[in-house]
Design a protein around this motif. Structure first.
Motif, PDB file in Angstrom:
ATOM      1  N   ALA A 204       0.815  -1.228   0.000  1.00 42.72           N
ATOM      2  CA  ALA A 204       0.000   0.000   0.000  1.00 42.72           C
ATOM      3  C   ALA A 204       0.844   1.272   0.000  1.00 42.72           C
ATOM      4  O   ALA A 204       0.540   2.225  -0.715  1.00 42.72           O
ATOM      5  CB  ALA A 204      -0.951  -0.001   1.198  1.00 42.72           C
ATOM      6  N   ASP A 205       1.880   1.308   0.799  1.00 45.20           N
ATOM      7  CA  ASP A 205       2.667   2.545   0.910  1.00 45.20           C
ATOM      8  C   ASP A 205       4.009   2.447   0.211  1.00 45.20           C
ATOM      9  O   ASP A 205       4.881   3.293   0.406  1.00 45.20           O
ATOM     10  CB  ASP A 205       2.866   2.892   2.391  1.00 45.20           C
TER      11      ASP A 205
ATOM     12  N   GLN B 276      -6.945   2.941  -1.245  1.00 49.48           N
ATOM     13  CA  GLN B 276      -5.509   2.659  -1.409  1.00 49.48           C
ATOM     14  C   GLN B 276      -5.056   3.287  -2.736  1.00 49.48           C
ATOM     15  O   GLN B 276      -5.366   2.794  -3.819  1.00 49.48           O
ATOM     16  CB  GLN B 276      -5.240   1.145  -1.396  1.00 49.48           C
ATOM     17  N   LYS B 277      -4.300   4.361  -2.629  1.00 48.52           N
ATOM     18  CA  LYS B 277      -4.024   5.225  -3.783  1.00 48.52           C
ATOM     19  C   LYS B 277      -3.305   4.513  -4.929  1.00 48.52           C
ATOM     20  O   LYS B 277      -3.516   4.835  -6.093  1.00 48.52           O
ATOM     21  CB  LYS B 277      -3.181   6.435  -3.344  1.00 48.52           C
ATOM     22  N   ASN B 278      -2.422   3.555  -4.606  1.00 48.74           N
ATOM     23  CA  ASN B 278      -1.648   2.935  -5.683  1.00 48.74           C
ATOM     24  C   ASN B 278      -2.283   1.647  -6.224  1.00 48.74           C
ATOM     25  O   ASN B 278      -1.638   0.885  -6.919  1.00 48.74           O
ATOM     26  CB  ASN B 278      -0.211   2.663  -5.213  1.00 48.74           C
TER      27      ASN B 278
END
Lengths: 435, 435
Positions: free
Chosen positions: A27-28, A72-74
């Motif tokens: 996620a990050d 979840q941005k990506n």
């Protein structure tokens, strides 16, 4: 689909237990994640059998993959099936066109293994996906309906005989669930039928049920099943099934219109990989880092993978815990590679095995701790509830279970899109009646 | 099927609101009851639209007919469709063979009326049953998926345009529900899409929405819808729809891949009755006792019936309350006949009308009492919850609603058995992809 971001693209094929963990863990990370699945939902396979027997609605054991990763941005998602992997060009051939990847996670899981027997494949019911569990439910309910209006004694007996081949957790749980249907519900819903008319057989070629469990667990499971009226037939090898009669080596046979096959699985492997990469059970061989031999950027995890090392010469068992831990590990190894660090070898932390037979009856083998009965059943329920995705699903399943426990008449038992018997042989396509 | 009991057999065709009441009311009467339905469940039609938009699972608005009458000693059930009524011999021709009756209740309900337009029937989606609501859900979700991967601007706009034809309660509730999907969920689930790209149109040839409601109610509904971003197009008559573009009289047209048709219904009438028995909308004409003219033992109730008397020259509206009250009345009249007493004339007790547009927004016309907004919405929820069959369904629907209210992201939105676009024209048959 092109990756226009400056970050490398990790493509995950499959939104099962393993695929979910990879995406979550990344996620990050400085990567883009694209998940592909032929369904738009994650399936909680351990409860499929309750969908099949009408105890749970399908939507309670499924969870939208888009919704799960909303925020979840990506993360991106596409409904797609991968037909082939072109590993030289880092390219996938899919039902929605070509997709390029920088890193690939093969988390396609497994499907039913009929060991090449086309006749059995045609007439026996598998139960590895929600549509298959629903087809099985409709077969069971439609056969009960047909039994009610069948006067010929032999025909009626065949409609009311259920033969479960394979006494692993799936077969055991289905047997228990069908026995409860017979013992508590049958005559309430179908006053024209007698409890004694319905037969449940659990068959395995091994000499014990729940093969990989401890002997205590296995014995207790067999005792529970027998006590509930299931006929447990061990050391029995299936020879044939033509839709009417199942025959075993040695001459025994049972006339039945319901054979459910959970006697084996095999990996779901896209085309394009060398056959040398495949192990027993059509699983993809990986090294200790979960990468395919000879590839720097392709990983396989979960049911479709066989991590072959000196310590694990046969790979790992095909259970959710392995997929989850391997998913986390594969993500970690991608992060290592991105940072130029060496990958780590996967080590499986076996938390134990659970199987339920029915109300107050389960088996828990938790390392040295072994429970059978009510306490094991509480553990089983707790573990399954917390593992379900989504707060709504947890509550809905819990309410269903509480309702069933107190009423002894839980479940919905609806035929929402049944099928015509003559279409049974097309069951892998999708066999609904007009509506 | 033979009736071997000494009591007369009442056969009920259809397990909808009306059929249920007949069977319930006859529980302790000196009759045998046999209910026939093509499904094994009762459908709570008022909430079909929430199944279509993925807010509710189908099984929460359905209830097993066998389970509902489990314990009623004189009740039997069969899954069957009635193809013809042989009223001279008191015999039904059905998919499970001939069935003799002493009294017959026709409670077959209504289906979508395309007014003979075959092209519209082929491409527009109806929503009168659970399978149809599921097909509609899959169309909506599959078109959103396709929009995500479509770069051509016009194609994308057509995929994201939803045209609802017919501004009765069904059209209004669907419009509100789709507007909420756009306003609160679209960009969470599909980060590649913009809210403004999705359009919802509600069309009617009448000059008002919710035709039969009070002017206050109708105006408030229109205002609510407009405020949520629905384009309400009144006085518009549909000319054609070819799957790509809907055209209206006067020249206006909208490019859309989603047309949902709730502009009319017609009765579902088995063969065998004289055409003279049919009224406008393919409804079966009855006298004040709900019996067919010229028959002593055949009743029609609910959507399929038109009770034509001096006081009711057009029959009654096709709503659940009429079916329920007529079901109770028909049962009462059968009891009168059995006792040699005269039948009674049916009188409809109109309790009012409800429709919801969305969160905190509903219309309640309860005789002289009229509410619009939050209080009407509470009434709407309460009435629908208590009317649902089954304690489990009540709780599960309630939890879904509470979850949606607080999260603004409720619903499951699963495509469990979708279909291929090229099969859309076969949607009345079986339009699912292999799985």
């Amino acid at each position: 689909m092109d990756n226009t971001s400056k970050f490398p693209l990790v493509v995950i094929i499959g939104g099962g237990f393993g695929g979910l963990e990879v995406a979550k863990k990344l996620a990050d990370a400085p990567v883009e994640v694209l998940m592909l699945d032929k369904h738009n939902y994650h399936t909680f396979q351990p409860l499929l059998y309750q969908v099949a027997t009408g105890s749970l609605e399908a939507e309670s054991i499924a969870f939208s993959l888009r919704k799960n990763f909303s925020g979840q941005k990506n993360f991106r998602f596409r409904i797609a099936e991968v037909s082939a992997i072109d590993s030289e060009n880092n390219l996938l051939d899919t039902t929605i066109g070509p997709i390029a990847y920088d890193y690939l996670i093969i988390a396609t899981g497994s499907t039913t293994n009929f060991f090449g027997n086309k006749e059995i494949e045609r007439f026996a019911m598998p139960m590895k996906s929600i549509p298959e569990a629903l087809n099985l439910r409709y077969l069971i309910l439609q056969n009960l309906e047909e039994a009610v209006r069948t006067t010929n004694k032999d025909d009626r007996a065949a409609l009311l005989s259920f033969v479960l081949v394979g006494a692993g957790p799936t077969g055991v749980e289905l047997a228990g669930s069908l026995a409860e249907l017979r013992n508590h519900i049958l005559t309430k819903d179908y006053p024209e039928l007698q409890k004694e008319e319905m037969k449940v057989y659990l068959v395995d070629f091994l000499p014990k049920v729940l093969g990989p469990f401890s002997d205590e667990g296995s014995n207790a499971a067999k005792e529970f099943l027998t006590g509930m009226g299931v006929e447990v037939l061990l050391n029995m090898k299936v020879e044939s099934y033509d839709g009417k009669e199942i025959k075993f080596e040695g001459g025994k046979s049972i006339k039945t219109r319901n054979v459910i096959w959970s006697a084996g699985v095999m990996g779901v492997v896209p085309e394009g990989l060398s056959k040398d990469n495949l192990e027993r059970g059509n699983r993809i061989r990986t090294d200790g880092s979960l990468r395919l031999n000879g590839y720097n950027n392709i990983f396989a995890i979960g049911d479709v993978a066989a991590m072959i090392t000196d310590k694990t010469p046969k790979g790992h068992p095909g259970v959710a815990q392995v997929a989850i831990q391997q998913g986390q590990h594969a993500a970690k190894n991608i992060l290592h590679i991105l940072k130029g660090q060496p990958t780590e070898v996967f080590e499986y932390n076996d938390k134990g095995s659970l199987a339920t037979i029915g109300r107050n009856k389960a088996i828990a083998d938790l390392g040295k701790l072994k429970f059978q009965g009510f306490f094991a059943w509480l553990i089983w329920m707790f573990v399954h509830l917390i593992s379900l995705l989504g707060f709504r699903n947890k509550i809905v399943v819990f309410i269903n279970w509480v309702g069933s426990y107190f009423s002894n008449n839980g479940g919905t038992r609806l035929i929402i899109r049944g099928f015509k018997r003559e279409e049974l042989s097309k069951k892998d396509e999708q066999v609904s009646v007009p509506d």
